[in-house]
Design a protein around this motif. Structure first.
Motif, mmCIF file in Angstrom:
data_model
loop_
_atom_site.group_PDB
_atom_site.id
_atom_site.type_symbol
_atom_site.label_atom_id
_atom_site.label_comp_id
_atom_site.label_asym_id
_atom_site.label_seq_id
_atom_site.Cartn_x
_atom_site.Cartn_y
_atom_site.Cartn_z
ATOM 1 N N TRP A 314 0.713 -1.184 -0.210
ATOM 2 C CA TRP A 314 -0.025 -0.080 -0.217
ATOM 3 C C TRP A 314 1.019 1.414 -0.125
ATOM 4 O O TRP A 314 0.547 2.109 -0.663
ATOM 5 N N GLY A 315 1.995 1.201 0.645
ATOM 6 C CA GLY A 315 2.779 2.289 0.616
ATOM 7 C C GLY A 315 3.446 2.892 -0.552
ATOM 8 O O GLY A 315 3.401 3.879 -1.031
ATOM 9 N N ALA A 316 3.630 1.606 -1.129
ATOM 10 C CA ALA A 316 4.332 1.611 -2.484
ATOM 11 C C ALA A 316 3.302 2.449 -3.646
ATOM 12 O O ALA A 316 3.653 3.098 -4.653
ATOM 13 N N ALA A 317 2.079 1.509 -3.669
ATOM 14 C CA ALA A 317 1.020 2.262 -4.397
ATOM 15 C C ALA A 317 0.814 3.579 -4.159
ATOM 16 O O ALA A 317 0.573 4.402 -4.961
ATOM 17 N N GLU A 318 0.720 4.094 -2.859
ATOM 18 C CA GLU A 318 0.441 5.274 -2.499
ATOM 19 C C GLU A 318 1.389 6.560 -3.361
ATOM 20 O O GLU A 318 1.025 7.575 -3.726
ATOM 21 N N SER A 319 2.769 5.851 -3.068
ATOM 22 C CA SER A 319 3.766 6.713 -3.747
ATOM 23 C C SER A 319 3.569 6.809 -5.397
ATOM 24 O O SER A 319 3.670 7.898 -5.772
ATOM 25 N N LEU A 320 3.138 5.735 -5.676
ATOM 26 C CA LEU A 320 3.086 5.883 -7.300
ATOM 27 C C LEU A 320 1.756 6.705 -7.811
ATOM 28 O O LEU A 320 1.892 7.511 -8.525
ATOM 29 N N ARG A 321 0.854 6.626 -7.015
ATOM 30 C CA ARG A 321 -0.476 7.646 -7.184
ATOM 31 C C ARG A 321 -0.145 8.883 -6.768
ATOM 32 O O ARG A 321 -0.635 9.708 -7.801
ATOM 33 N N GLU A 322 0.759 9.136 -6.053
ATOM 34 C CA GLU A 322 0.798 10.534 -5.556
ATOM 35 C C GLU A 322 1.974 11.110 -6.964
ATOM 36 O O GLU A 322 1.694 12.321 -7.217
ATOM 37 N N ALA A 323 2.908 10.333 -7.447
ATOM 38 C CA ALA A 323 3.898 10.808 -8.595
ATOM 39 C C ALA A 323 3.054 11.054 -9.706
ATOM 40 O O ALA A 323 3.265 11.844 -10.521
ATOM 41 N N ILE A 324 1.873 10.443 -10.169
ATOM 42 C CA ILE A 324 1.224 10.546 -11.688
ATOM 43 C C ILE A 324 -0.154 11.450 -11.203
ATOM 44 O O ILE A 324 -0.846 11.734 -12.173
ATOM 45 N N GLY A 325 -0.463 11.638 -9.740
ATOM 46 C CA GLY A 325 -1.767 12.525 -9.709
ATOM 47 C C GLY A 325 -2.906 11.809 -9.990
ATOM 48 O O GLY A 325 -3.825 12.199 -10.632
ATOM 49 N N ALA A 326 -2.885 10.313 -9.683
ATOM 50 C CA ALA A 326 -4.311 9.518 -9.861
ATOM 51 C C ALA A 326 -4.727 8.913 -8.471
ATOM 52 O O ALA A 326 -4.324 8.080 -8.024
ATOM 53 N N PRO A 327 -5.821 9.609 -7.983
ATOM 54 C CA PRO A 327 -6.374 9.102 -6.472
ATOM 55 C C PRO A 327 -7.009 7.866 -6.732
ATOM 56 O O PRO A 327 -7.357 7.363 -7.732
ATOM 57 N N ILE A 328 -7.319 7.068 -5.648
ATOM 58 C CA ILE A 328 -8.293 5.910 -5.615
ATOM 59 C C ILE A 328 -9.617 6.368 -6.026
ATOM 60 O O ILE A 328 -10.144 7.376 -5.392
ATOM 61 N N PRO A 329 -10.274 5.598 -6.922
ATOM 62 C CA PRO A 329 -11.573 6.096 -7.127
ATOM 63 C C PRO A 329 -12.780 5.871 -5.945
ATOM 64 O O PRO A 329 -12.415 4.823 -5.052
ATOM 65 N N PRO A 330 -13.449 6.873 -5.831
ATOM 66 C CA PRO A 330 -14.324 6.746 -4.456
ATOM 67 C C PRO A 330 -15.004 5.293 -4.426
ATOM 68 O O PRO A 330 -15.148 4.876 -3.162
ATOM 69 N N LEU A 331 -15.381 4.657 -5.390
ATOM 70 C CA LEU A 331 -16.249 3.250 -5.579
ATOM 71 C C LEU A 331 -14.998 2.311 -4.728
ATOM 72 O O LEU A 331 -15.795 1.318 -4.269
ATOM 73 N N GLU A 332 -13.868 2.328 -4.816
ATOM 74 C CA GLU A 332 -12.933 1.212 -4.328
ATOM 75 C C GLU A 332 -12.461 1.740 -3.074
ATOM 76 O O GLU A 332 -11.818 0.998 -2.189
ATOM 77 N N ARG A 333 -12.592 3.158 -2.602
ATOM 78 C CA ARG A 333 -11.942 3.657 -1.232
ATOM 79 C C ARG A 333 -12.506 3.163 0.021
ATOM 80 O O ARG A 333 -11.632 2.684 0.865
#
Length: 373
Positions: A314-333
């Motif tokens: 999850w930490g690695a995924a969060e870092s990736l999302r921040e780098a590209i500017g793509a948040p987790i979709p609300p449906l999956e949150r």
């Protein structure tokens, strides 16, 4: 030259009917020969070959072809060709996770099509920008663009464009957990149009969205059946992104059903495709989903010694999302946050935070290799 002319003319047929490998093979052979080929013919063939490459998620090859096409169109002063090339390059930048470059390229091509008064291409450019907005969490702006695109496609009588816009309007309502009745109505209209014109990818997208709707209503058997239908179509077209997303959906269903071995195998298959494609957003989603499988397995009381690994993923995924500017979709949150809370509780705040922080420093491959460490 005749082969290149035919190749450019057959672009829509190859894409819509799913004969993408055939088109790519024919154009690759024809492009290998240069003798006596007029520059405009070669340029159009290059941009067609680029589109076919993108339609199978081969972004590296597609980008190379689009760049060569762009150079030729600039040489010719062909504004429409330049705009088409920029559109293709914007798609490549997006899939690689460079959203800022993608937006710049897409807005430039949109401006050129607007100046040319090319309504069909303008409608598609608005649609593509809507997709990018959606990935960046700008759902209201995306819906406005999809509505504008739909109106233009309706005016032009472009059934494929209408279906694509309807699907994405439905997806936007679904992802923000809106009215399910209007979602179903939009998808069914899109599916009817896609079946009428025989658009394999459009049918697969409609089926995937109906699967998401079924999953949100806990109808697992319908969801599985619909995802499997999509997967068959994506495999026929060799569309890797669609294949990976279908595998990820099947992993979610397997997790809910408690089949954790299958869920992990499906996540790993999805991640392998995402790595091959260098698709950062898909990689982040895959890492989150694998973490979710591990959390669900831990919650059964069967020790898997994977809680630390989940936190790192999850930490690695969060870092990736921040780098590209793509948040987790609300449906999956909600599902994601529930899994994170369970692992945080199990590990304790200090251990969890340390593992998460370590994951943030890891590349996807390192995070995936962190099992048991």
């Amino acid at each position: 030259e005749m082969a290149l002319r035919l190749g450019a003319a057959l672009e829509r047929f190859w894409v819509v009917r799913g004969h993408r490998s055939e088109g790519r093979n024919i154009l690759a052979r024809a492009l290998a020969g240069n003798k006596g080929v007029a520059t405009p013919v070669r340029a159009k063939a290059l941009i067609t070959a680029a589109r076919l490459a993108f339609s199978q998620s081969d972004y590296e090859r597609g980008e190379t072809l689009a760049r060569e096409g762009l150079a030729l169109f600039r040489e010719l002063g062909d504004i429409r060709g330049i705009a088409l090339s920029l559109d293709r390059l914007g798609m490549a930048a997006w899939r690689r996770g460079n959203f800022a470059a993608a937006r710049s390229l897409m807005e430039e091509d949109l401006s050129l099509f607007r100046k040319l008064g090319d309504k069909e291409r303008l409608a598609w450019s608005l649609f593509t920008l809507g997709l990018l907005d959606s990935k960046q969490g700008e759902y209201a702006r995306a819906q406005t663009l999809f509505e504008e695109s739909l109106a233009m496609h309706r005016e032009l009588g472009n059934k494929r464009g209408m279906a694509a816009s309807l699907n994405q309007l439905a997806g936007g309502i679904l992802v923000t957990q809106g009215d399910s009745a209007s979602v179903r109505s939009l998808i069914e209209e899109a599916l009817s149009l896609n079946k009428e014109i025989g658009d394999k990818e459009g049918i697969a997208v409609s089926s995937s969205l109906l699967a998401e709707l079924a999953l949100s209503q806990n109808d697992l058997s319908t969801a599985r059946s619909l995802v499997e239908e999509s997967l068959v179509l994506y495999r026929e077209m060799e569309y890797r992104k669609g294949i990976a997303e279908s595998l990820a959906s099947l992993a979610r269903i397997a997790t809910v059903q408690g089949d954790y071995a299958s869920a992990r195998a499906l996540c790993n298959e999805c991640l392998a495709i995402a790595k091959e494609m260098c698709d950062k957003e898909l990689l982040a989603s895959g890492l989150e989903r694998l973490g979710g499988v591990l959390a669900a397995q831990e919650s059964t009381g069967t020790p898997t010694t994977s809680a630390l690994w989940a936190a790192k993923l999850w930490g690695a995924a969060e870092s990736l999302r921040e780098a590209i500017g793509a948040p987790i979709p609300p449906l999956e949150r909600a599902t994601y946050e529930c899994a994170v809370t369970a692992i945080r509780t199990q590990l304790g705040e200090e251990t969890f935070a340390a593992a998460w922080a370590e994951g943030r420093t890891m590349k996807p491959d390192q995070a995936l290799a962190a099992q048991g460490h």
